[in-house]
Design a protein around this motif. Sequence first.
Motif, PDB file in Angstrom:
ATOM      1  N   GLN A  99      34.581  15.615  64.589  1.00 16.81           N
ATOM      2  CA  GLN A  99      33.376  16.436  64.456  1.00 16.81           C
ATOM      3  C   GLN A  99      33.645  17.872  64.873  1.00 16.81           C
ATOM      4  O   GLN A  99      32.999  18.795  64.366  1.00 16.81           O
ATOM      5  CB  GLN A  99      32.242  15.816  65.268  1.00 16.81           C
ATOM      6  CG  GLN A  99      31.783  14.477  64.689  1.00 16.81           C
ATOM      7  CD  GLN A  99      30.646  13.863  65.469  1.00 16.81           C
ATOM      8  OE1 GLN A  99      29.671  14.523  65.804  1.00 16.81           O
ATOM      9  NE2 GLN A  99      30.761  12.580  65.771  1.00 16.81           N
ATOM     10  N   ASP A 100      34.547  18.098  65.808  1.00 19.04           N
ATOM     11  CA  ASP A 100      35.089  19.431  66.047  1.00 19.04           C
ATOM     12  C   ASP A 100      36.114  19.651  64.943  1.00 19.04           C
ATOM     13  O   ASP A 100      37.203  19.072  64.963  1.00 19.04           O
ATOM     14  CB  ASP A 100      35.748  19.514  67.425  1.00 19.04           C
ATOM     15  CG  ASP A 100      36.413  20.863  67.678  1.00 19.04           C
ATOM     16  OD1 ASP A 100      36.582  21.645  66.716  1.00 19.04           O
ATOM     17  OD2 ASP A 100      36.777  21.124  68.839  1.00 19.04           O
ATOM     18  N   ARG A 101      35.785  20.477  63.968  1.00 19.37           N
ATOM     19  CA  ARG A 101      36.612  20.593  62.772  1.00 19.37           C
ATOM     20  C   ARG A 101      37.956  21.257  63.020  1.00 19.37           C
ATOM     21  O   ARG A 101      38.809  21.286  62.129  1.00 19.37           O
ATOM     22  CB  ARG A 101      35.844  21.354  61.679  1.00 19.37           C
ATOM     23  CG  ARG A 101      34.477  20.763  61.330  1.00 19.37           C
ATOM     24  CD  ARG A 101      34.534  19.280  61.056  1.00 19.37           C
ATOM     25  NE  ARG A 101      35.330  18.935  59.886  1.00 19.37           N
ATOM     26  CZ  ARG A 101      35.596  17.695  59.500  1.00 19.37           C
ATOM     27  NH1 ARG A 101      35.144  16.668  60.209  1.00 19.37           N
ATOM     28  NH2 ARG A 101      36.324  17.477  58.425  1.00 19.37           N
ATOM     29  N   THR A 102      38.167  21.818  64.217  1.00 18.10           N
ATOM     30  CA  THR A 102      39.474  22.384  64.539  1.00 18.10           C
ATOM     31  C   THR A 102      40.465  21.301  64.952  1.00 18.10           C
ATOM     32  O   THR A 102      41.657  21.570  65.079  1.00 18.10           O
ATOM     33  CB  THR A 102      39.372  23.421  65.674  1.00 18.10           C
ATOM     34  OG1 THR A 102      39.055  22.766  66.908  1.00 18.10           O
ATOM     35  CG2 THR A 102      38.317  24.472  65.372  1.00 18.10           C
ATOM     36  N   PHE A 105      43.976  14.593  63.490  1.00 17.23           N
ATOM     37  CA  PHE A 105      44.674  13.521  64.178  1.00 17.23           C
ATOM     38  C   PHE A 105      46.033  14.008  64.684  1.00 17.23           C
ATOM     39  O   PHE A 105      46.461  13.649  65.779  1.00 17.23           O
ATOM     40  CB  PHE A 105      44.876  12.312  63.247  1.00 17.23           C
ATOM     41  CG  PHE A 105      45.475  11.130  63.936  1.00 17.23           C
ATOM     42  CD1 PHE A 105      44.677  10.253  64.663  1.00 17.23           C
ATOM     43  CD2 PHE A 105      46.849  10.898  63.898  1.00 17.23           C
ATOM     44  CE1 PHE A 105      45.230   9.166  65.329  1.00 17.23           C
ATOM     45  CE2 PHE A 105      47.414   9.810  64.554  1.00 17.23           C
ATOM     46  CZ  PHE A 105      46.600   8.948  65.270  1.00 17.23           C
ATOM     47  N   GLU A 106      46.682  14.858  63.889  1.00 16.67           N
ATOM     48  CA  GLU A 106      48.018  15.323  64.246  1.00 16.67           C
ATOM     49  C   GLU A 106      48.008  16.285  65.436  1.00 16.67           C
ATOM     50  O   GLU A 106      48.949  16.288  66.243  1.00 16.67           O
ATOM     51  CB  GLU A 106      48.676  16.005  63.039  1.00 16.67           C
ATOM     52  CG  GLU A 106      49.074  15.059  61.913  1.00 16.67           C
ATOM     53  CD  GLU A 106      47.867  14.535  61.124  1.00 16.67           C
ATOM     54  OE1 GLU A 106      46.797  15.183  61.184  1.00 16.67           O
ATOM     55  OE2 GLU A 106      48.018  13.488  60.459  1.00 16.67           O
ATOM     56  N   ASN A 107      46.968  17.113  65.570  1.00 13.77           N
ATOM     57  CA  ASN A 107      46.975  18.103  66.660  1.00 13.77           C
ATOM     58  C   ASN A 107      46.075  17.710  67.819  1.00 13.77           C
ATOM     59  O   ASN A 107      45.813  18.518  68.705  1.00 13.77           O
ATOM     60  CB  ASN A 107      46.585  19.494  66.140  1.00 13.77           C
ATOM     61  CG  ASN A 107      45.087  19.645  65.869  1.00 13.77           C
ATOM     62  OD1 ASN A 107      44.303  18.714  66.043  1.00 13.77           O
ATOM     63  ND2 ASN A 107      44.685  20.830  65.430  1.00 13.77           N
ATOM     64  N   ARG A 108      45.610  16.450  67.840  1.00  8.80           N
ATOM     65  CA  ARG A 108      44.591  16.061  68.816  1.00  8.80           C
ATOM     66  C   ARG A 108      45.076  16.172  70.260  1.00  8.80           C
ATOM     67  O   ARG A 108      44.279  16.508  71.156  1.00  8.80           O
ATOM     68  CB  ARG A 108      44.091  14.638  68.541  1.00  8.80           C
ATOM     69  CG  ARG A 108      45.091  13.541  68.880  1.00  8.80           C
ATOM     70  CD  ARG A 108      44.658  12.181  68.363  1.00  8.80           C
ATOM     71  NE  ARG A 108      45.506  11.107  68.870  1.00  8.80           N
ATOM     72  CZ  ARG A 108      46.740  10.870  68.430  1.00  8.80           C
ATOM     73  NH1 ARG A 108      47.273  11.624  67.475  1.00  8.80           N
ATOM     74  NH2 ARG A 108      47.449   9.873  68.953  1.00  8.80           N
TER      75      ARG A 108
END
Length: 210
Positions: A99-102, A105-108
């Motif tokens: 929901q935070d579009r920034t 999955f890869e940069n979480r």
Amino acid sequence: MLIRNALAIGAVLSMSGCSGFGIVASSDPLTKLNEAENLFVRQDRPVPAERLILEAIAIYQERDDPHGLGNAHREYADLLRSPSVAGTWQKLYREKGFQDRTVTFENRLEKASEYYTKAIEYYQRAEKQHREANQFDALTNVYFNMAWSYAMLGNRDNACGYYDRTLEAYAENMKRNPGARPHSSSGPFRDVVASAKRRAKCGTSAPVSN
């Protein structure tokens, strides 16, 4: 109610209604955070948990509440690092994102570090407020959460130093309020801190950078 959120010092929250299957309906942001943590830690339901955390952030922002904002940002970081996101729901998050579009999955994990860092900034503001008001119960909670956040960032020295400060604030609160009965669902408070210090590989003491 987990200690990272509330420390549960004299707090009794009224929970009623439903905002989804098995989800407590409440306009209280702290209730939202505790429910969110229960959802992604115990029920493997990170999607509604994420929504509740972001709702809490919005409420705390409107109130300009740095302690609440620290808790909410730390909670979101915990969610991003959670096995719930990386496991059962990995496919959904890879395809749809967060929901935070920034966040992807890869940069979480990188974004989780940003959320922990932001949480610490809010906790530093809250620390000043609580110390000026002699609110050592709230200060105890702030220090515990700062220690946790530093530990998640891999900053052992600050993590261990703030766990020490947690115990100092706790002792001062009990000195000023001998009738207080702080509690945690995880057991006696000092035992909880001792366990956290062991996980952080703390020695007898550690310096805190200002």
